[in-house]
Each structure stands twice: as C-alpha cells, then as structure tokens.
Design an enzyme around this catalytic site. Sequence first.
Site, PDB file in Angstrom:
ATOM      1  N   GLU A   1      38.667 -30.202  46.380  1.00  0.00           N
ATOM      2  CA  GLU A   1      37.895 -30.652  47.542  1.00  0.00           C
ATOM      3  C   GLU A   1      36.586 -29.867  47.651  1.00  0.00           C
ATOM      4  OE1 GLU A   1      39.480 -30.398  51.690  1.00  0.00           O
ATOM      5  OE2 GLU A   1      39.642 -32.566  51.531  1.00  0.00           O
TER       6      GLU A   1
ATOM      7  N   HIS B   1      59.664 -27.827  29.552  1.00  0.00           N
ATOM      8  CA  HIS B   1      60.613 -28.894  29.216  1.00  0.00           C
ATOM      9  C   HIS B   1      60.150 -30.233  29.759  1.00  0.00           C
ATOM     10  CE1 HIS B   1      63.397 -25.793  27.838  1.00  0.00           C
ATOM     11  NE2 HIS B   1      62.847 -25.087  28.799  1.00  0.00           N
TER      12      HIS B   1
ATOM     13  N   LYS C   1      38.934 -42.648  54.948  1.00  0.00           N
ATOM     14  CA  LYS C   1      39.374 -42.683  56.355  1.00  0.00           C
ATOM     15  C   LYS C   1      38.773 -43.884  57.063  1.00  0.00           C
ATOM     16  CE  LYS C   1      39.821 -37.695  57.000  1.00  0.00           C
ATOM     17  NZ  LYS C   1      39.216 -36.524  57.611  1.00  0.00           N
TER      18      LYS C   1
HETATM   19  O1  LIG Z   1      42.871 -29.706  60.118  1.00  0.00           O
HETATM   20  P1  LIG Z   1      42.431 -31.115  60.238  1.00  0.00           P
HETATM   21  O2  LIG Z   1      41.168 -31.275  61.010  1.00  0.00           O
HETATM   22  O3  LIG Z   1      43.533 -31.989  60.782  1.00  0.00           O
HETATM   23  O4  LIG Z   1      42.111 -31.634  58.791  1.00  0.00           O
HETATM   24  C1  LIG Z   1      43.042 -31.751  57.775  1.00  0.00           C
HETATM   25  C2  LIG Z   1      42.365 -32.125  56.478  1.00  0.00           C
HETATM   26  O5  LIG Z   1      41.765 -33.381  56.666  1.00  0.00           O
HETATM   27  C3  LIG Z   1      40.630 -33.791  55.993  1.00  0.00           C
HETATM   28  O6  LIG Z   1      40.802 -35.025  55.426  1.00  0.00           O
HETATM   29  C4  LIG Z   1      39.877 -32.846  55.130  1.00  0.00           C
HETATM   30  O7  LIG Z   1      39.402 -33.442  53.955  1.00  0.00           O
HETATM   31  C5  LIG Z   1      40.636 -31.602  54.798  1.00  0.00           C
HETATM   32  O8  LIG Z   1      39.731 -30.649  54.353  1.00  0.00           O
HETATM   33  C6  LIG Z   1      41.386 -31.093  56.004  1.00  0.00           C
HETATM   34  O9  LIG Z   1      42.030 -29.907  55.678  1.00  0.00           O
END
Ligand SMILES: O=P(O)(O)OC[C@H]1O[C@H](O)[C@H](O)[C@@H](O)[C@@H]1O
Length: 524
Positions: free
Chosen positions: A323, A352, A455
């Site tokens: 990432e 294995h 997303k």
């Molecule tokens: O901690 P949060 O805000 O819920 O985010 C959780 C995760 O979601 C995202 O998609 C990011 O790409 C991550 O870098 C992050 O750790």
Amino acid sequence: MNAQELWKRYQRTLCQVASVGVSLDVSRMAFDDADLERMKPALDRAFAAMDELEKGAIANPDENRMVGHYWLRAPELAPTSDLTDEIARTLAAAVDFAAQVHSGAIKPQRKPRFTRMLSIGIGGSALGPMFVADALGGPGIDKLQPHFIDNTDPDGIAREVARLGANLDETLVVVMSKSGGTPETRNGMLVIAEAYRAAGLDFAKHAAAVTGDGSKLDQAAVKEGWLARFPMWDWVGGRTSETSAVGLVPGLLQGLDMTALLEGAADMDKATRAHDAAKNPAALLALMWFLATDGKGRKDMVVLPYKDRLLLFSRYLQQLVMESLGKRLDLDGNRVDQGISVYGNKGSTDQHAYVQQLRDGVNNFFLTFVRVLEDGGDGVEVEPGATPGDYLHGFLLGTREALFANDRQSVTITVTRVDARTVGALIALFERAVGLYASLVNVNAYHQPGVEAGKKAAAEVLAIQDKAASALSATPHTADQIAAAVGAPEAAEAVYLVLEHLAANGRARVTPGEHPGATTFQAP
Ligand SMILES: O=P(O)(O)OC[C@H]1O[C@H](O)[C@H](O)[C@@H](O)[C@@H]1O
C-alpha cells in the site's frame, strides 16, 4: 562464490543492532561495493527526506499531512510539546484502562470480569494487532483471550460470535477505525451490537473505540456512552499504526508487554537513523530491494519466517509494503507503476508447498528469511543430539543454500527470540525501510489513492442493487429490462450480478435462462 568467499562476505556485510538482538545478512544478495557507491547520492537524499519527516515536515504532500509514527515511541521527538503530551497521555490512558479491566474495576454489565477481547477493524486497524496478538500471546499469557473481526463477511462474523458463545457477556469489544467510517468495520460493529442486544445486554457497557476525534465512530461512542475512547491522529497512517492506540489498546488488554514493544521499536529507530547504510539495517534493506528489483518492482519479496509465531508477519508486511509503494505516479507526477509484491507464510511449512517453484521455476523473486535463534518449546530430542528446533534451523539454512546455488537471492534477518522488543524492532525496521525505499524511487509512501476507486465503485454497486431490488415485481424480467426500467441500461451486468446474489439469499426469485441475458428475476 565458494563457501570460503561467502563466509568472508557474510562477515564483511553483516549489519547488527545489538540493542535489540537483530541482525541483517545480505551476503546472499547480488551486489558489490560499486553498487553501494553508485546508490550513495540517492540514499543520502533519502536520509535527508527521512530527517525532515521526523522533524514534522509535510511528508504526505497530497494529503497535506505530517507523518509521525516514529514519535509514537519517542514522544520527545514530536515537533510540538502538545503532540508529545498527547502521545504520552494516550499511552498512559491505554495502560490505565487495561489495568482497570484486568483488575475488574472496569467490568462487564453482568459478570465480574472481562475474559475476552473482540477487536473489530480492517487493514491497518487489524493487521498489526492480529500479527502482534499471534506472535506474542497464547495460553498462560493472555489476560483477555483475543478475537478479531476484520471483514464484512456475515459468515465470518457469525463464526466469531459462535466462538465467543456464552462468553459474549464477558467480552470487551474494541472497535478500531482511523477514519471511523470504514463500511466493513461499521457493519461488523452493528452485527455485534445486535448480538449483545439479542442477549439482553447493553453493547455500550462492553465497548471501546480507537478512532479519529469527531469521526462517526467517535460520535457514536460518545452518544452511547461507551467505556472508553482512544485517539487516532491524522499524522499516523493506518499501516504504520501498530505503535499507536491501534496496537497498544488491544495488546495491553491481551496482557502483552507493549512497553517493551515500544522500546524495541525505539531502539531500532535509533539504529536506523544512521546515515551509513553499512550500519543501518533499514537502509541496507531498502538498497537490497532497489538492487534486486531494479528499483521497479521487477522481483517479488517472499517472506519466510522460520517460526510459527511469525506466520502473520508477511500478511502485515503485505499492506505496509504494497500500500505504501504500489503507486501509479511518482512525486513529480510521472507515470511509474511502482511497487513490490509481498507474499509468504512460514518455513519450513512452505518447503512442502511452493518452494519447488522458487528453487526450479521462474526466478522472479528474492527471499527474506527470518531466523530465530532461541527455539522455545521443550527441546525434546527426536534423534540423538537433534531437536525439532535443530531441524527447523537446518531447513532454513539448507533451503537458503539450495536456492542460492540456483541463483536465487535472499536476505536473512536473525533475531534472538520472538518477544515484544523484537517484534517492535521488526515493525520499526520495515517501516523505515519502506520510507527510505519510497524516497529512492520517488513515490509518496503515505497515501493510497488507488484504494478509493474500489470503494467508490462498491458504493455504486449498492446503489444499483437498491434500485434493482425495488424494481422487482411479480412479473419476471431480464437484467436488461430491469436496468432499463431503473434508468441505467448500461448497468445490465451489475444488475444481473446483484440479483443473482439476492436470489441466492432468498431476496429475489430467479428463473435461469439459457444464458444470463435470458435469465429472469421476480420479487421473492
Ligand atoms: O482505520 P480505517 O480508517 O478504518 O481504515 C482501514 C484501512 O482502510 C483503507 O482502505 C486504507 O487503504 C487502509 O490504509 C486502512 O488501514
């Protein structure tokens, strides 16, 4: 190179951090002094950028943020005294909260003590805590038995609830989300809150939050009067948050020595501030990555710890490395398609499974062995003079040499034992190696613009589902007809897929046609 030459090369290149009992052996990587000389100017620039970052420069330019995970284990280095105080205050609050939970001063609604902890989070709010819980915990150590939900998979959530079973009423739920708005985490929380309600329990009396101040999660925790709230700051990235409240709260609740983890990280930080690559294992690691992959990710990183407790290390590193480094554009806006792929489980188990390909097949990787000196266990001899631990160690060295003999490069990280100091040191080592490597290839390690696309697209799918589901009637219609009816003729495939899913879950009726386009859907 013969064995004598390798022995000399090993001694000449070994990089040791005595304070944490960690060493880095790069003798089985293909590089020479000229490579190091050639890379020196770029590395000097990377050191300078890292120094600036540690002083509080905006190191994440497009999000206009500081990057301060190093301050979490050396608060006195934070650029303002307010930040220093806030870091120290948060650690003290987490230590105090865990102590009160352990003593029973903070207790569940109906039982005298909490005995389980359920952490709900995803990505950076899950991978570090899961790795640390598995590396350092276990029977006889855990004050609260750790459980994790890190997805919006209803079956996965139900299975975890079933594991908690009758102990739900003595389970402390820690919901962790930096943004406080991640759907997977919210969904997990809502399903779990419902399980508490169904058991006649008040969820708020069993819940704590780790999240950004004022986030949706924070607001819910305040409104419902949860047991505790701990801050996540915008200057700590999710994937570098293990030494923030994200790692500290679950680790302390489990009963792990998180102070030692912070000390191990701090000691590794000290060693990796050196501007001399030969003495700085993070710089040496970053250099090796650059030389092995041509600075273009041309080889994958296979992580093979020879220790069951480190199984989740490669999963943790996957997010940290991929990432951070997997970027389309560099800092000047040029298209670079950067990254290094990371995978691996553990040795000797993987011997294995896929080591056959590593030894004989496509040579598109370099290895990172993790070697642990102290065996643990009880040292039973399985043959005269040989224990299972001797075998494990022998397999590591044997596999490494067999691979090297066939031109497969590797670095070997040796640690004395798997304890909190070492785990903190390993985390800090890779955090800094990633930061330095990002400078070498000129990418921003601290944003993740690519994640947003998926997303956004998922939100669109749910919007289409909503429309398609409301368009269902007693009359059968094809996906094309339904898509047209909801004013989105171009979304027929998405309509078909979401309705196929709804039908599988009893929320639509399907009559299969000869092909998807002829399949019809009705209201259930
Ligand atoms: O901690 P949060 O805000 O819920 O985010 C959780 C995760 O979601 C995202 O998609 C990011 O790409 C991550 O870098 C992050 O750790």
